[in-house]
Design a protein around this motif. Structure first.
Motif, PDB file in Angstrom:
ATOM      1  N   GLY A 123       0.832  -1.192   0.000  1.00 44.25           N
ATOM      2  CA  GLY A 123       0.000   0.000   0.000  1.00 44.25           C
ATOM      3  C   GLY A 123       0.864   1.238   0.000  1.00 44.25           C
ATOM      4  N   THR A 124       0.370   2.296   0.607  1.00 40.34           N
ATOM      5  CA  THR A 124       1.089   3.563   0.666  1.00 40.34           C
ATOM      6  C   THR A 124       1.774   3.692   2.016  1.00 40.34           C
ATOM      7  N   GLU A 125       3.095   3.740   1.987  1.00 38.29           N
ATOM      8  CA  GLU A 125       3.858   3.894   3.222  1.00 38.29           C
ATOM      9  C   GLU A 125       4.117   5.371   3.494  1.00 38.29           C
ATOM     10  N   GLU A 126       3.818   5.807   4.716  1.00 38.60           N
ATOM     11  CA  GLU A 126       4.071   7.181   5.109  1.00 38.60           C
ATOM     12  C   GLU A 126       5.195   7.224   6.135  1.00 38.60           C
ATOM     13  N   PRO A 127       5.998   8.289   6.120  1.00 38.33           N
ATOM     14  CA  PRO A 127       7.137   8.359   7.053  1.00 38.33           C
ATOM     15  C   PRO A 127       6.695   8.676   8.471  1.00 38.33           C
ATOM     16  N   ARG A 128       7.521   8.271   9.415  1.00 36.90           N
ATOM     17  CA  ARG A 128       7.324   8.680  10.803  1.00 36.90           C
ATOM     18  C   ARG A 128       7.891  10.084  11.008  1.00 36.90           C
ATOM     19  N   ASP A 129       7.610  10.662  12.163  1.00 37.11           N
ATOM     20  CA  ASP A 129       8.150  11.979  12.501  1.00 37.11           C
ATOM     21  C   ASP A 129       9.503  11.796  13.180  1.00 37.11           C
ATOM     22  N   TRP A 130      10.566  11.978  12.428  1.00 35.13           N
ATOM     23  CA  TRP A 130      11.914  11.883  12.973  1.00 35.13           C
ATOM     24  C   TRP A 130      12.357  13.232  13.508  1.00 35.13           C
ATOM     25  N   MET A 131      13.235  13.222  14.511  1.00 38.65           N
ATOM     26  CA  MET A 131      13.742  14.474  15.072  1.00 38.65           C
ATOM     27  C   MET A 131      14.582  15.242  14.062  1.00 38.65           C
ATOM     28  N   PHE A 132      15.379  14.504  13.309  1.00 37.32           N
ATOM     29  CA  PHE A 132      16.289  15.113  12.334  1.00 37.32           C
ATOM     30  C   PHE A 132      16.143  14.403  10.998  1.00 37.32           C
ATOM     31  N   SER A 133      16.730  14.968   9.967  1.00 33.02           N
ATOM     32  CA  SER A 133      16.672  14.338   8.650  1.00 33.02           C
ATOM     33  C   SER A 133      17.764  13.284   8.477  1.00 33.02           C
TER      34      SER A 133
ATOM     35  N   ALA B 168      28.656   9.116  15.886  1.00 27.99           N
ATOM     36  CA  ALA B 168      28.760   9.498  14.477  1.00 27.99           C
ATOM     37  C   ALA B 168      27.406  10.006  13.975  1.00 27.99           C
ATOM     38  N   PHE B 169      26.348   9.339  14.385  1.00 28.30           N
ATOM     39  CA  PHE B 169      24.990   9.770  14.046  1.00 28.30           C
ATOM     40  C   PHE B 169      24.703  11.142  14.663  1.00 28.30           C
ATOM     41  N   TRP B 170      25.072  11.310  15.927  1.00 29.03           N
ATOM     42  CA  TRP B 170      24.780  12.542  16.650  1.00 29.03           C
ATOM     43  C   TRP B 170      25.523  13.733  16.053  1.00 29.03           C
ATOM     44  N   LYS B 171      26.721  13.526  15.551  1.00 27.37           N
ATOM     45  CA  LYS B 171      27.469  14.629  14.925  1.00 27.37           C
ATOM     46  C   LYS B 171      26.693  15.217  13.757  1.00 27.37           C
ATOM     47  N   GLN B 172      26.038  14.348  12.991  1.00 24.11           N
ATOM     48  CA  GLN B 172      25.234  14.836  11.870  1.00 24.11           C
ATOM     49  C   GLN B 172      23.997  15.581  12.373  1.00 24.11           C
ATOM     50  N   CYS B 173      23.422  15.092  13.461  1.00 23.47           N
ATOM     51  CA  CYS B 173      22.272  15.790  14.059  1.00 23.47           C
ATOM     52  C   CYS B 173      22.672  17.175  14.560  1.00 23.47           C
ATOM     53  N   GLN B 174      23.850  17.263  15.150  1.00 22.77           N
ATOM     54  CA  GLN B 174      24.328  18.545  15.672  1.00 22.77           C
ATOM     55  C   GLN B 174      24.459  19.584  14.562  1.00 22.77           C
ATOM     56  N   LYS B 175      24.815  19.140  13.377  1.00 26.04           N
ATOM     57  CA  LYS B 175      24.923  20.076  12.255  1.00 26.04           C
ATOM     58  C   LYS B 175      23.575  20.725  11.965  1.00 26.04           C
ATOM     59  N   GLU B 176      22.519  19.936  12.069  1.00 23.54           N
ATOM     60  CA  GLU B 176      21.178  20.507  11.855  1.00 23.54           C
ATOM     61  C   GLU B 176      20.809  21.471  12.977  1.00 23.54           C
ATOM     62  N   LEU B 177      21.172  21.132  14.202  1.00 22.83           N
ATOM     63  CA  LEU B 177      20.912  22.034  15.320  1.00 22.83           C
ATOM     64  C   LEU B 177      21.585  23.386  15.101  1.00 22.83           C
ATOM     65  N   LYS B 178      22.826  23.349  14.656  1.00 22.92           N
ATOM     66  CA  LYS B 178      23.574  24.596  14.456  1.00 22.92           C
ATOM     67  C   LYS B 178      23.015  25.421  13.309  1.00 22.92           C
ATOM     68  N   GLN B 179      22.438  24.750  12.323  1.00 23.24           N
ATOM     69  CA  GLN B 179      21.869  25.478  11.190  1.00 23.24           C
ATOM     70  C   GLN B 179      20.648  26.289  11.610  1.00 23.24           C
ATOM     71  N   TRP B 180      19.920  25.797  12.595  1.00 26.07           N
ATOM     72  CA  TRP B 180      18.751  26.550  13.048  1.00 26.07           C
ATOM     73  C   TRP B 180      19.183  27.827  13.752  1.00 26.07           C
ATOM     74  N   ASN B 181      20.048  27.664  14.733  1.00 23.98           N
ATOM     75  CA  ASN B 181      20.681  28.787  15.429  1.00 23.98           C
ATOM     76  C   ASN B 181      19.737  29.888  15.890  1.00 23.98           C
ATOM     77  N   PRO B 182      18.578  29.548  16.442  1.00 24.97           N
ATOM     78  CA  PRO B 182      17.719  30.615  16.974  1.00 24.97           C
ATOM     79  C   PRO B 182      18.316  31.184  18.253  1.00 24.97           C
ATOM     80  N   PRO B 183      18.146  32.475  18.540  1.00 29.52           N
ATOM     81  CA  PRO B 183      18.726  33.104  19.741  1.00 29.52           C
ATOM     82  C   PRO B 183      18.306  32.409  21.037  1.00 29.52           C
ATOM     83  N   THR B 184      17.066  31.913  21.088  1.00 26.12           N
ATOM     84  CA  THR B 184      16.604  31.284  22.327  1.00 26.12           C
ATOM     85  C   THR B 184      17.367  30.009  22.639  1.00 26.12           C
TER      86      THR B 184
END
Length: 369
Positions: free
Chosen positions: A330-340, A350-366
């Motif tokens: 049928g049609t498979e839908e993705p789950r909601d992952w924290m990161f891409s 090694a996985f977390w290092k890639q996640c950290q890159k996404e965190l830094k890209q957001w860089n909101p002041p809060t």
């Protein structure tokens, strides 16, 4: 102990204290979220919790430990997706010093003689919950002191857990036993006393760490058994499907009340006996799963294989969420992952290092101010 009301679960998310979690999570009374049963059942997602914490405006340097621990769940799932059945074998190397393929009977019978462990197991049988640190102690006793291969005791723990996630469970047992790590994990009685607030002495774990490597299996752990585990599935019953509508397939790993909410669809909880024969769960776990169904109006229960459902009801427009155990069409839908971040990484870091890159890209002041 664990409400099955969705509004209660949302309140629990809003009450998370990620700063206190980072300071106290290793203690049995630490500020842990106790949201894992709802995450594992797909009722809420890691991303949902992650976003809720971010919305509170915490600085990232104060909550990164919480985010990292949350990301472990997604990491284990990614390993399962990529390794598939491979996670049921020693994943990095053969588990060292295996003496048996069963598990110590003393653990099953709450009779290790280590008071904090036996009391925790008594509570575990009643509630389906174990603190993560206690899970590590139990795995250490079974595998590294009792000489058992990780697989049977891991199945036993999974059976009783309300938050049973086979990837997180199996791969964590392998990490403790040394099959998924470069060394085995040990904790002694002093460590248990510290984090469980006990004051016991004279147990087989009341030794200096170097003595573990030369220790004979204590007599209390020498009798081993294979636990008898059987899933008490609900009785089979007829369901009614409107074949003009899509059919959403829910299962043990997907009980999301918000999934296609307010749409006209058939909603079916599919309980495949073949899955529960391979990965059995307890009566408490089944009761918890069925309790969560009240958050999904109109859902029906089908006990049988996916192929049986399709053959009997001739439904063709099937929608389901991705999961390594699903063998659907049928049609498979993705789950909601924290990161891409996806794919197999040999280590979490090694996985977390890639996640950290996404965190830094957001860089909101809060987060970073």
């Amino acid at each position: 102990m664990f409400s099955t009301e969705y509004q209660d679960i949302l309140k629990q998310i809003n009450q998370i204290n990620p700063v206190a979690y980072g300071r106290t999570r290793n203690f049995v009374d630490g500020s842990v979220t106790k949201l894992s049963p709802y995450i594992s059942r797909g009722c809420i997602s890691t991303k949902q919790i992650f976003q809720s914490v971010l919305d509170q405006g915490f600085h990232l340097n104060k909550i990164e430990k919480f985010i990292r621990e949350l990301a472990w769940r997604d990491y284990w799932q990614q390993v399962w997706i990529n390794k598939k059945e491979g996670i049921n074998q020693d994943i990095k190397r053969e588990q060292p010093d295996v003496q048996n393929q069963e598990m110590p009977k003393a653990l099953i019978n709450l009779a290790t003689g280590i008071h904090a462990i036996d009391l925790a197991l008594k509570d575990f049988y009643e509630t389906g919950y174990l603190h993560n640190h206690v899970r590590m102690y139990i795995a250490c006793i079974a595998c590294n002191i009792g000489g058992s291969h990780w697989r049977e005791p891991a199945k036993w723990m999974y059976y009783h857990l309300l938050d049973g996630d086979w990837a997180s469970n199996a791969l964590s047992w392998q990490w403790v036993s040394g099959a998924n790590a470069g060394k085995k994990y040990y904790a002694n009685q002093q460590n248990i006393n510290k984090y469980c607030y006990s004051n016991q002495k004279g147990t087989f774990m009341d030794v200096e760490y170097e003595k573990f490597y030369r220790m004979e299996i204590p007599s209390v752990l020498q009798e081993t058994v294979i636990p008898k585990l059987k899933t008490p599935l609900p009785k089979k019953q007829e369901i009614q499907l409107d074949l003009s509508l899509p059919t959403l397939i829910y299962n043990w790993y997907n009980l999301d009340p918000k999934w296609h909410q307010n749409e006209r669809v058939n909603r079916v909880l599919l309980l495949e006996p073949s899955i529960f024969e391979k990965y059995p769960i307890s009566k408490n776990a089944v009761t918890f799963m069925l309790g969560l169904l009240k958050n999904i109006p109109g859902i029906q229960i089908f006990v049988g294989e996916f192929s049986d459902l399709i053959e009997k009801y001739q439904t063709e427009n099937v929608i389901y969420k991705e999961h390594p155990l699903n063998d659907y069409r049928g049609t498979e839908e993705p789950r909601d992952w924290m990161f891409s971040v996806s794919g197999y990484y040999k280590s979490f870091f090694a996985f977390w290092k890639q996640c950290q890159k996404e965190l830094k890209q957001w860089n909101p002041p809060t987060l970073f101010g």
